[in-house]
Design an enzyme around this catalytic site. Structure first.
Site, PDB file in Angstrom:
ATOM      1  N   ASP A 107     -29.870  13.388 -40.070  1.00  0.00           N
ATOM      2  CA  ASP A 107     -29.112  13.420 -38.820  1.00  0.00           C
ATOM      3  C   ASP A 107     -30.066  13.107 -37.648  1.00  0.00           C
ATOM      4  OD1 ASP A 107     -27.766  14.275 -36.509  1.00  0.00           O
ATOM      5  OD2 ASP A 107     -26.707  15.849 -37.591  1.00  0.00           O
ATOM      6  N   ASP A 129     -18.437   7.073 -37.221  1.00  0.00           N
ATOM      7  CA  ASP A 129     -17.235   7.699 -37.796  1.00  0.00           C
ATOM      8  C   ASP A 129     -16.303   8.111 -36.658  1.00  0.00           C
ATOM      9  OD1 ASP A 129     -18.207   7.670 -40.542  1.00  0.00           O
ATOM     10  OD2 ASP A 129     -19.680   9.115 -39.829  1.00  0.00           O
ATOM     11  N   LYS A 133      -8.702  12.800 -35.687  1.00  0.00           N
ATOM     12  CA  LYS A 133      -7.838  13.942 -35.354  1.00  0.00           C
ATOM     13  C   LYS A 133      -8.393  14.734 -34.180  1.00  0.00           C
ATOM     14  CE  LYS A 133      -6.082  14.590 -39.994  1.00  0.00           C
ATOM     15  NZ  LYS A 133      -6.319  15.273 -41.251  1.00  0.00           N
ATOM     16  N   ASP A 165     -13.779   0.049 -33.851  1.00  0.00           N
ATOM     17  CA  ASP A 165     -12.493  -0.634 -34.024  1.00  0.00           C
ATOM     18  C   ASP A 165     -11.381   0.392 -33.894  1.00  0.00           C
ATOM     19  OD1 ASP A 165     -13.679   0.472 -36.454  1.00  0.00           O
ATOM     20  OD2 ASP A 165     -11.806  -0.100 -37.417  1.00  0.00           O
ATOM     21  N   THR A 203     -21.533  -6.094 -39.882  1.00  0.00           N
ATOM     22  CA  THR A 203     -21.766  -5.010 -40.839  1.00  0.00           C
ATOM     23  C   THR A 203     -20.537  -4.830 -41.735  1.00  0.00           C
ATOM     24  OG1 THR A 203     -20.816  -3.318 -39.407  1.00  0.00           O
ATOM     25  CG2 THR A 203     -23.180  -3.739 -39.145  1.00  0.00           C
TER      26      THR A 203
HETATM   27  C1  SAM Z   1     -18.634   4.421 -40.515  1.00  0.00           C
HETATM   28  S1  SAM Z   1     -20.276   4.325 -41.039  1.00  0.00           S
HETATM   29  C2  SAM Z   1     -20.845   2.798 -40.269  1.00  0.00           C
HETATM   30  C3  SAM Z   1     -22.044   2.225 -40.965  1.00  0.00           C
HETATM   31  C4  SAM Z   1     -22.600   0.918 -40.378  1.00  0.00           C
HETATM   32  N1  SAM Z   1     -23.113   1.103 -39.040  1.00  0.00           N
HETATM   33  C5  SAM Z   1     -21.581  -0.197 -40.406  1.00  0.00           C
HETATM   34  O1  SAM Z   1     -21.183  -0.646 -39.308  1.00  0.00           O
HETATM   35  O2  SAM Z   1     -21.230  -0.648 -41.500  1.00  0.00           O
HETATM   36  C6  SAM Z   1     -21.060   5.557 -40.013  1.00  0.00           C
HETATM   37  C7  SAM Z   1     -22.458   5.901 -40.493  1.00  0.00           C
HETATM   38  O3  SAM Z   1     -23.034   6.809 -39.550  1.00  0.00           O
HETATM   39  C8  SAM Z   1     -23.803   7.771 -40.243  1.00  0.00           C
HETATM   40  N2  SAM Z   1     -23.947   8.950 -39.372  1.00  0.00           N
HETATM   41  C9  SAM Z   1     -22.982   9.822 -38.995  1.00  0.00           C
HETATM   42  N3  SAM Z   1     -23.488  10.785 -38.204  1.00  0.00           N
HETATM   43  C10 SAM Z   1     -24.821  10.516 -38.076  1.00  0.00           C
HETATM   44  C11 SAM Z   1     -25.894  11.172 -37.405  1.00  0.00           C
HETATM   45  N4  SAM Z   1     -25.701  12.301 -36.704  1.00  0.00           N
HETATM   46  N5  SAM Z   1     -27.145  10.633 -37.489  1.00  0.00           N
HETATM   47  C12 SAM Z   1     -27.345   9.489 -38.191  1.00  0.00           C
HETATM   48  N6  SAM Z   1     -26.369   8.832 -38.858  1.00  0.00           N
HETATM   49  C13 SAM Z   1     -25.122   9.336 -38.799  1.00  0.00           C
HETATM   50  C14 SAM Z   1     -22.986   8.011 -41.532  1.00  0.00           C
HETATM   51  O4  SAM Z   1     -23.755   8.579 -42.561  1.00  0.00           O
HETATM   52  C15 SAM Z   1     -22.489   6.616 -41.855  1.00  0.00           C
HETATM   53  O5  SAM Z   1     -23.364   5.932 -42.712  1.00  0.00           O
END
Ligand code: SAM
Length: 228
Positions: A107, A129, A133, A165, A203
């Site tokens: 993190d 992410d 909700k 998106d 990506t």
């Molecule tokens: C929806 S994915 C998008 C991945 C990539 N950026 C893409 O566009 O394909 C979100 C990513 O953010 C990471 N993530 C979520 N919270 C995070 C945090 N606090 N620190 C680092 N990474 C985080 C998740 O593990 C996940 O791999």
């Protein structure tokens, strides 16, 4: 939330592990250890590296790896706690023999407090992410505490680029940054948020959005110079 609690013990709600790692995945994690950032090395790290770009949540690493390949004058830090995507990304870093990228496999909030003032040229957060909700909105990465924490570590006129998106998250991001006042949304026309900036690569989540007919947007905020 108290800002100290936010920095010391953030609660992470996403996934850390998915399916069992393949043989290649396990090998990449083993061979890729030298590309992992350790908390105790951070102090010296910033003395040695200039022009640092931080990517938070790099996923499979398409943007992180392609950016590092293209721009040898920059040093890239990628952060993502998800083991399976760490393995994929490390595999590519090893394959392309990159020496200008390192990974924090956790993190990002756990180390932001160790970054020196004005040490980061730009931050990229591509498709975070959305936690759509209402009851989960505190799980979104972009929060007031997050913005307050990154502001001092970005260089003057440095930028943060956020792609999404998701309609709820689009509004959320704009409200949070515009409410903070120390960042300026860099925008001249609608193209500026509808077209992927030149310094970002496609990506997995951008492709997913397009296939599912959702419109990706990119928001770029620049650190304002505030006279004290
Ligand atoms: C929806 S994915 C998008 C991945 C990539 N950026 C893409 O566009 O394909 C979100 C990513 O953010 C990471 N993530 C979520 N919270 C995070 C945090 N606090 N620190 C680092 N990474 C985080 C998740 O593990 C996940 O791999």
């Amino acid at each position: 939330m108290n800002i100290e609690n936010y920095r010391e013990s953030p609660v992470f709600y996403g996934r850390r592990k998915g399916r069992r790692l393949s043989k290649t995945g396990k090998l990449s994690i083993k061979k890729g250890k030298k590309f992992l950032i350790k908390k105790e090395d951070l102090k010296n790290f910033f003395k040695l590296k200039k022009n640092i770009i931080l990517e938070i949540g790099f996923g499979d690493g398409e943007n992180l790896v392609n950016s590092a390949k293209k721009n040898s004058e920059y040093f890239y830090i990628g952060a993502d706690p998800f083991l399976n995507t760490n393995a994929k990304c490390l595999n590519k870093i090893i394959e392309y023999n990159l020496n200008n990228v390192m990974i924090w496999p956790d993190d990002i909030r756990k180390i932001l407090g160790y970054f020196p003032l004005e040490s980061i040229s730009a931050i990229k957060i591509l498709f975070p992410d959305p936690w759509p909700k209402k009851k989960h909105e505190n799980r979104r990465l972009i929060q007031n505490e997050f913005i307050e924490t990154i502001y001092p570590i970005i260089k003057p006129k440095g930028t943060i680029t956020i792609a999404t998106d998701h309609d709820i998250l689009k509004t959320w991001i704009l409200e949070k940054f515009q409410g903070y006042k120390k960042f300026e949304w860099i925008v001249k026309s609608s193209k500026d948020w509808q077209i992927r900036p030149n310094d970002c690569f496609k990506t997995k989540y951008e492709i997913k959005a397009i296939i599912q007919k959702r419109k990706p947007n990119w928001f770029i905020f620049q650190k304002k110079h505030i006279l004290s």
